[in-house]
Design a protein around this motif. Sequence first.
Motif, PDB file in Angstrom:
ATOM      1  N   VAL A  29      41.068  36.044  10.299  1.00  0.00           N
ATOM      2  CA  VAL A  29      40.377  35.205  11.282  1.00  0.00           C
ATOM      3  C   VAL A  29      41.084  35.276  12.635  1.00  0.00           C
ATOM      4  O   VAL A  29      40.446  35.430  13.683  1.00  0.00           O
ATOM      5  CB  VAL A  29      40.282  33.744  10.783  1.00  0.00           C
ATOM      6  CG1 VAL A  29      39.811  32.824  11.888  1.00  0.00           C
ATOM      7  CG2 VAL A  29      39.355  33.664   9.580  1.00  0.00           C
ATOM      8  N   ILE A  30      42.409  35.216  12.646  1.00  0.00           N
ATOM      9  CA  ILE A  30      43.164  35.289  13.901  1.00  0.00           C
ATOM     10  C   ILE A  30      42.964  36.653  14.556  1.00  0.00           C
ATOM     11  O   ILE A  30      42.795  36.754  15.775  1.00  0.00           O
ATOM     12  CB  ILE A  30      44.658  34.984  13.647  1.00  0.00           C
ATOM     13  CG1 ILE A  30      44.812  33.505  13.305  1.00  0.00           C
ATOM     14  CG2 ILE A  30      45.502  35.358  14.851  1.00  0.00           C
ATOM     15  CD1 ILE A  30      46.195  33.117  12.832  1.00  0.00           C
ATOM     16  N   PHE A  31      42.926  37.713  13.774  1.00  0.00           N
ATOM     17  CA  PHE A  31      42.695  39.051  14.314  1.00  0.00           C
ATOM     18  C   PHE A  31      41.311  39.140  14.949  1.00  0.00           C
ATOM     19  O   PHE A  31      41.158  39.688  16.055  1.00  0.00           O
ATOM     20  CB  PHE A  31      42.841  40.098  13.202  1.00  0.00           C
ATOM     21  CG  PHE A  31      42.497  41.489  13.647  1.00  0.00           C
ATOM     22  CD1 PHE A  31      43.385  42.211  14.416  1.00  0.00           C
ATOM     23  CD2 PHE A  31      41.279  42.057  13.323  1.00  0.00           C
ATOM     24  CE1 PHE A  31      43.075  43.489  14.850  1.00  0.00           C
ATOM     25  CE2 PHE A  31      40.945  43.330  13.748  1.00  0.00           C
ATOM     26  CZ  PHE A  31      41.845  44.052  14.511  1.00  0.00           C
ATOM     27  N   ILE A  32      40.309  38.611  14.300  1.00  0.00           N
ATOM     28  CA  ILE A  32      38.940  38.648  14.847  1.00  0.00           C
ATOM     29  C   ILE A  32      38.853  37.850  16.142  1.00  0.00           C
ATOM     30  O   ILE A  32      38.253  38.294  17.121  1.00  0.00           O
ATOM     31  CB  ILE A  32      37.927  38.142  13.798  1.00  0.00           C
ATOM     32  CG1 ILE A  32      37.830  39.157  12.653  1.00  0.00           C
ATOM     33  CG2 ILE A  32      36.556  37.902  14.429  1.00  0.00           C
ATOM     34  CD1 ILE A  32      37.026  38.676  11.469  1.00  0.00           C
ATOM     35  N   ILE A  33      39.476  36.680  16.205  1.00  0.00           N
ATOM     36  CA  ILE A  33      39.474  35.871  17.430  1.00  0.00           C
ATOM     37  C   ILE A  33      40.186  36.623  18.552  1.00  0.00           C
ATOM     38  O   ILE A  33      39.718  36.649  19.689  1.00  0.00           O
ATOM     39  CB  ILE A  33      40.118  34.490  17.166  1.00  0.00           C
ATOM     40  CG1 ILE A  33      39.204  33.657  16.271  1.00  0.00           C
ATOM     41  CG2 ILE A  33      40.399  33.757  18.481  1.00  0.00           C
ATOM     42  CD1 ILE A  33      39.821  32.362  15.793  1.00  0.00           C
ATOM     43  N   GLY A  34      41.308  37.249  18.250  1.00  0.00           N
ATOM     44  CA  GLY A  34      42.022  38.034  19.258  1.00  0.00           C
ATOM     45  C   GLY A  34      41.198  39.195  19.762  1.00  0.00           C
ATOM     46  O   GLY A  34      41.164  39.478  20.969  1.00  0.00           O
ATOM     47  N   LEU A  35      40.509  39.872  18.878  1.00  0.00           N
ATOM     48  CA  LEU A  35      39.666  40.998  19.260  1.00  0.00           C
ATOM     49  C   LEU A  35      38.513  40.542  20.167  1.00  0.00           C
ATOM     50  O   LEU A  35      38.251  41.163  21.207  1.00  0.00           O
ATOM     51  CB  LEU A  35      39.120  41.678  18.002  1.00  0.00           C
ATOM     52  CG  LEU A  35      38.359  42.972  18.188  1.00  0.00           C
ATOM     53  CD1 LEU A  35      39.307  44.041  18.723  1.00  0.00           C
ATOM     54  CD2 LEU A  35      37.766  43.421  16.867  1.00  0.00           C
ATOM     55  N   LEU A  36      37.867  39.453  19.810  1.00  0.00           N
ATOM     56  CA  LEU A  36      36.768  38.927  20.632  1.00  0.00           C
ATOM     57  C   LEU A  36      37.261  38.473  22.005  1.00  0.00           C
ATOM     58  O   LEU A  36      36.611  38.724  23.022  1.00  0.00           O
ATOM     59  CB  LEU A  36      36.069  37.772  19.914  1.00  0.00           C
ATOM     60  CG  LEU A  36      35.218  38.161  18.705  1.00  0.00           C
ATOM     61  CD1 LEU A  36      34.705  36.915  17.999  1.00  0.00           C
ATOM     62  CD2 LEU A  36      34.072  39.053  19.129  1.00  0.00           C
ATOM     63  N   THR A  38      39.819  39.591  23.650  1.00  0.00           N
ATOM     64  CA  THR A  38      40.153  40.784  24.430  1.00  0.00           C
ATOM     65  C   THR A  38      38.906  41.396  25.053  1.00  0.00           C
ATOM     66  O   THR A  38      38.901  41.769  26.225  1.00  0.00           O
ATOM     67  CB  THR A  38      40.866  41.820  23.532  1.00  0.00           C
ATOM     68  OG1 THR A  38      42.047  41.230  23.007  1.00  0.00           O
ATOM     69  CG2 THR A  38      41.212  43.069  24.314  1.00  0.00           C
ATOM     70  N   VAL A  39      37.849  41.482  24.283  1.00  0.00           N
ATOM     71  CA  VAL A  39      36.588  42.035  24.797  1.00  0.00           C
ATOM     72  C   VAL A  39      36.062  41.172  25.938  1.00  0.00           C
ATOM     73  O   VAL A  39      35.626  41.684  26.971  1.00  0.00           O
ATOM     74  CB  VAL A  39      35.545  42.155  23.661  1.00  0.00           C
ATOM     75  CG1 VAL A  39      34.168  42.463  24.207  1.00  0.00           C
ATOM     76  CG2 VAL A  39      35.977  43.216  22.667  1.00  0.00           C
ATOM     77  N   VAL A  40      36.119  39.866  25.794  1.00  0.00           N
ATOM     78  CA  VAL A  40      35.643  38.967  26.846  1.00  0.00           C
ATOM     79  C   VAL A  40      36.493  39.119  28.101  1.00  0.00           C
ATOM     80  O   VAL A  40      35.964  39.222  29.215  1.00  0.00           O
ATOM     81  CB  VAL A  40      35.641  37.498  26.352  1.00  0.00           C
ATOM     82  CG1 VAL A  40      35.416  36.532  27.492  1.00  0.00           C
ATOM     83  CG2 VAL A  40      34.578  37.307  25.275  1.00  0.00           C
ATOM     84  N   LEU A  41      37.805  39.162  27.972  1.00  0.00           N
ATOM     85  CA  LEU A  41      38.684  39.292  29.140  1.00  0.00           C
ATOM     86  C   LEU A  41      38.457  40.607  29.872  1.00  0.00           C
ATOM     87  O   LEU A  41      38.460  40.654  31.099  1.00  0.00           O
ATOM     88  CB  LEU A  41      40.147  39.171  28.721  1.00  0.00           C
ATOM     89  CG  LEU A  41      40.620  37.763  28.395  1.00  0.00           C
ATOM     90  CD1 LEU A  41      42.058  37.783  27.902  1.00  0.00           C
ATOM     91  CD2 LEU A  41      40.496  36.864  29.597  1.00  0.00           C
TER      92      LEU A  41
END
Length: 155
Positions: A29-36, A38-41
């Motif tokens: 879950v933490i990896f998915i939140i970090g990935l999302l 990053t894409v937004v930033l």
Amino acid sequence: MPLWSPPARAKAARPSSEQGFTLVELMVVIFIIGLLSTVVLINVLPSQDRAMVTKARADIATLSAAMEMYRLDNLAYPAASDGLQALRDPPASLTDASRYRPGGYVRSLPADPWGRPYQIKTPGADGSPFQIYSLGADGAPGGSGDNADILDSAR
């Protein structure tokens, strides 16, 4: 003795107080939140840079218009030594202070989007009477991209 009994190594059902997420589930879950995030930033940060340049251009256009109003009222542009402060307060070099607009020509002198004051060059580099500019993101003359100087492009 019962006919069938569970093996000794079988796990007993967890009590409700011990139920929860495993470490692996939390890491996913933490990896998915970090990935999302990053894409937004990656998609949002360039928009912020463009917005800052657009704001600087709008501020420069407003200050240039105020300089023109000053010239129309006082029959000359402010002296080079007076700078942009002449748009806010009557300069000491003004020969006829009665012509100066009450309240000045701008409510306050804005800072550029990077927090530094706008600059004025008198006369302008392009042969105009003045040139208002921002030094861009790096705060140094010249540069390219986001670090490029932002000049009054109306003239």
